[in-house]
Design a protein around this motif. Structure first.
Motif, mmCIF file in Angstrom:
data_model
loop_
_atom_site.group_PDB
_atom_site.id
_atom_site.type_symbol
_atom_site.label_atom_id
_atom_site.label_comp_id
_atom_site.label_asym_id
_atom_site.label_seq_id
_atom_site.Cartn_x
_atom_site.Cartn_y
_atom_site.Cartn_z
ATOM 1 N N UNK A 1 0.832 -1.212 0.000
ATOM 2 C CA UNK A 1 0.000 0.000 0.000
ATOM 3 C C UNK A 1 0.864 1.258 0.000
ATOM 4 N N UNK A 2 2.155 1.122 0.255
ATOM 5 C CA UNK A 2 3.058 2.275 0.266
ATOM 6 C C UNK A 2 3.264 2.805 -1.146
ATOM 7 N N UNK A 3 3.637 4.088 -1.208
ATOM 8 C CA UNK A 3 3.964 4.722 -2.478
ATOM 9 C C UNK A 3 5.469 4.791 -2.717
ATOM 10 N N UNK A 4 6.251 4.683 -1.644
ATOM 11 C CA UNK A 4 7.705 4.652 -1.792
ATOM 12 C C UNK A 4 8.314 3.770 -0.714
ATOM 13 N N UNK A 5 9.481 3.218 -1.041
ATOM 14 C CA UNK A 5 10.183 2.325 -0.130
ATOM 15 C C UNK A 5 11.608 2.814 0.086
ATOM 16 N N UNK A 6 12.036 2.846 1.353
ATOM 17 C CA UNK A 6 13.455 2.966 1.661
ATOM 18 C C UNK A 6 14.027 1.562 1.642
ATOM 19 N N UNK A 7 14.990 1.325 0.771
ATOM 20 C CA UNK A 7 15.572 -0.020 0.640
ATOM 21 C C UNK A 7 17.000 0.016 1.166
ATOM 22 N N UNK A 8 17.245 -0.730 2.217
ATOM 23 C CA UNK A 8 18.604 -0.863 2.725
ATOM 24 C C UNK A 8 19.201 -2.122 2.101
ATOM 25 N N UNK A 9 20.285 -1.933 1.356
ATOM 26 C CA UNK A 9 20.810 -3.000 0.517
ATOM 27 C C UNK A 9 22.336 -2.962 0.501
ATOM 28 N N UNK B 1 20.412 7.645 -1.219
ATOM 29 C CA UNK B 1 20.288 8.566 -0.086
ATOM 30 C C UNK B 1 21.592 8.542 0.701
ATOM 31 N N UNK B 2 22.242 9.695 0.802
ATOM 32 C CA UNK B 2 23.570 9.709 1.402
ATOM 33 C C UNK B 2 24.572 9.110 0.423
ATOM 34 N N UNK B 3 25.726 8.761 0.933
ATOM 35 C CA UNK B 3 26.768 8.155 0.100
ATOM 36 C C UNK B 3 26.675 6.641 0.134
ATOM 37 N N UNK B 4 27.293 6.000 -0.850
ATOM 38 C CA UNK B 4 27.398 4.544 -0.793
ATOM 39 C C UNK B 4 28.119 4.143 0.492
ATOM 40 N N UNK B 5 27.606 3.096 1.131
ATOM 41 C CA UNK B 5 28.224 2.611 2.363
ATOM 42 C C UNK B 5 27.774 3.339 3.622
ATOM 43 N N UNK B 6 26.879 4.328 3.453
ATOM 44 C CA UNK B 6 26.430 5.120 4.595
ATOM 45 C C UNK B 6 25.079 4.642 5.114
ATOM 46 N N UNK B 7 24.512 3.622 4.476
ATOM 47 C CA UNK B 7 23.149 3.200 4.785
ATOM 48 C C UNK B 7 22.951 2.678 6.188
ATOM 49 N N UNK B 8 23.932 1.941 6.712
ATOM 50 C CA UNK B 8 23.749 1.365 8.046
ATOM 51 C C UNK B 8 23.660 2.461 9.094
ATOM 52 N N UNK B 9 24.487 3.492 8.952
ATOM 53 C CA UNK B 9 24.424 4.599 9.913
ATOM 54 C C UNK B 9 23.094 5.337 9.811
ATOM 55 N N UNK B 10 22.566 5.471 8.598
ATOM 56 C CA UNK B 10 21.251 6.083 8.428
ATOM 57 C C UNK B 10 20.190 5.240 9.127
ATOM 58 N N UNK B 11 20.258 3.928 8.918
ATOM 59 C CA UNK B 11 19.261 3.029 9.498
ATOM 60 C C UNK B 11 19.276 3.084 11.010
#
Length: 387
Positions: free
Chosen positions: A171-179, A233-243
């Motif tokens: 039902x969402x319109x957008x997804x944040x994907x941590x990958x 979103x942010x730089x590559x490799x920065x996703x875990x800190x964002x999460x």
């Protein structure tokens, strides 16, 4: 007294300004007029109230903590959490939807570049509903071990893998994907913002859950879904800190939901105990019931105070991660305890769906699990004691 209960006595609140008082008054009106009369029907049918959530967005309730320049209300977290508490006291699934959506806006608001920030006004305005794709079937608490991979192919990332327990899946319109875009471990994780209609993003059948039946939760399969590079979103490799940073705020949201649910269960049990007579007097006059309710009232007040103390640290720009863990741990354990005892106060009546404490009991359990299980919260707190 029935399953569309509108809540008990008004909680005494100390708010930072008159605007906050007016906001909470508006939220209470919406919760009583729009949420409470519908919750039993939607929960029974297992239907997500998308139009109601959109109404909350148009009332400005989906962007409360975000800057006004992006369409938010620039409210302190101290106020935002009390909004969630009121919503949760009427309909937990709706409060959770607001919390999850607010969490889903965080990566873009805090770390997005100019390209993705252009999307923020529609996200905050409530026309677009968000979801947060972090957990996986084999990696819930161990987020650093996620295996969903995004491989660079020209000006796109090709995403493959599976996410699990995703609120708003389908039902969402957008997804944040941590990958995973790089090496194993937290440093190889990135965050992408993808439109829900992207080919290759395939929500699976909703889970059959114990509670929150009006909130769709499902796995999402990513079958070589192509996401533009400018949606990083942010730089590559920065996703875990964002999460992890987002989860600190998300845990406070779940704490607020727990306080609201606990307050609703307490209020209903108190009202019932005042009206129910045994041996010629209301059962609340018996010490076994009166003292139990006194303990529960104290625990709910303590949970609220712990939650607001953590929120005030966040609002002051001070470290609050450990305090958020404490608030989430204590508030959700309290919600489970209060809901359980509320069923007991009602006796046999508490075991049937004619009274909302049956639903509160089923719903409280999930709050001890989402946004990091309470075992993880204890781990966070214990580690802080060694530093």
């Amino acid at each position: 007294m029935n399953a569309s209960y509108r809540g008990g006595p008004t909680v005494e609140r100390i708010l930072p300004n008159e605007e906050a008082h007016e906001l909470l008054g508006l939220v209470t009106e919406i919760a009583d007029g729009e949420l409470a009369p519908r919750v039993a029907d939607f929960e029974t049918r297992g239907v997500f109230p998308r139009d109601l959530v959109r109404t909350l967005g148009r009332a400005g309730l989906l962007g409360l903590p975000y800057p006004e320049e992006y369409g938010g209300a620039a409210q302190p977290y101290e106020v935002y959490l009390q909004v969630l508490e009121i919503l949760a006291s009427r309909w937990l699934a709706v409060a959770e939807a607001v919390s999850v959506h607010t969490l889903s806006c965080y990566p873009v608001a805090a770390h997005g570049g100019d390209q993705v920030r252009k999307l923020l006004p529609d996200m905050i305005g409530g026309e677009l509903l968000g979801a947060y794709c972090l957990s996986e079937p084999q990696g819930g608490s161990d987020a650093a071990a996620l295996t969903t991979r995004a491989t660079r192919d020209g000006e796109e990332y090709v995403v493959s893998g599976t996410k699990a327990w995703i609120t708003h899946a389908g039902v969402a319109d957008f997804y944040n994907i941590f990958c995973r875009t790089g090496e194993p471990g937290p440093r190889g994780i990135s965050c992408l913002l993808a439109d829900a209609g992207t080919p290759g993003i395939v929500p699976q059948q909703p889970e059959r859950t114990m509670g929150l039946r009006s909130s769709p939760i499902a796995q999402i399969a990513f079958d070589d879904a192509r996401v533009p590079v400018d949606r990083l979103v942010g730089a590559e490799g920065f996703g875990f800190r964002i999460a992890m940073s987002a989860l600190d705020s998300g845990r406070l949201g779940i704490a607020a939901c727990a306080v609201g649910l606990a307050q609703a269960a307490l209020d209903y049990a108190v009202d019932y105990a005042r009206q129910r007579e045994q041996f010629g007097r209301p059962v609340i006059e018996f010490q076994g019931i009166g003292f139990l309710l006194a303990d529960l009232a104290t625990q709910v007040a303590a949970a609220r105070a712990l939650m607001l103390a953590a929120a005030r640290l966040r609002d002051a720009g001070r470290p609050y991660s450990t305090e958020a863990a404490k608030a989430k741990l204590f508030a959700t354990d309290t919600a489970m305890r209060v809901a359980t005892e509320a069923v007991q106060v009602l006796g046999g009546a508490g075991y049937v769906a004619d009274h909302p404490v049956e639903r509160y009991f089923r719903e409280a359990k999930v709050l001890q699990i989402v946004e990091g299980t309470n075992q993880i919260q204890r781990l966070v707190i214990a580690r802080s004691l060694t530093r």
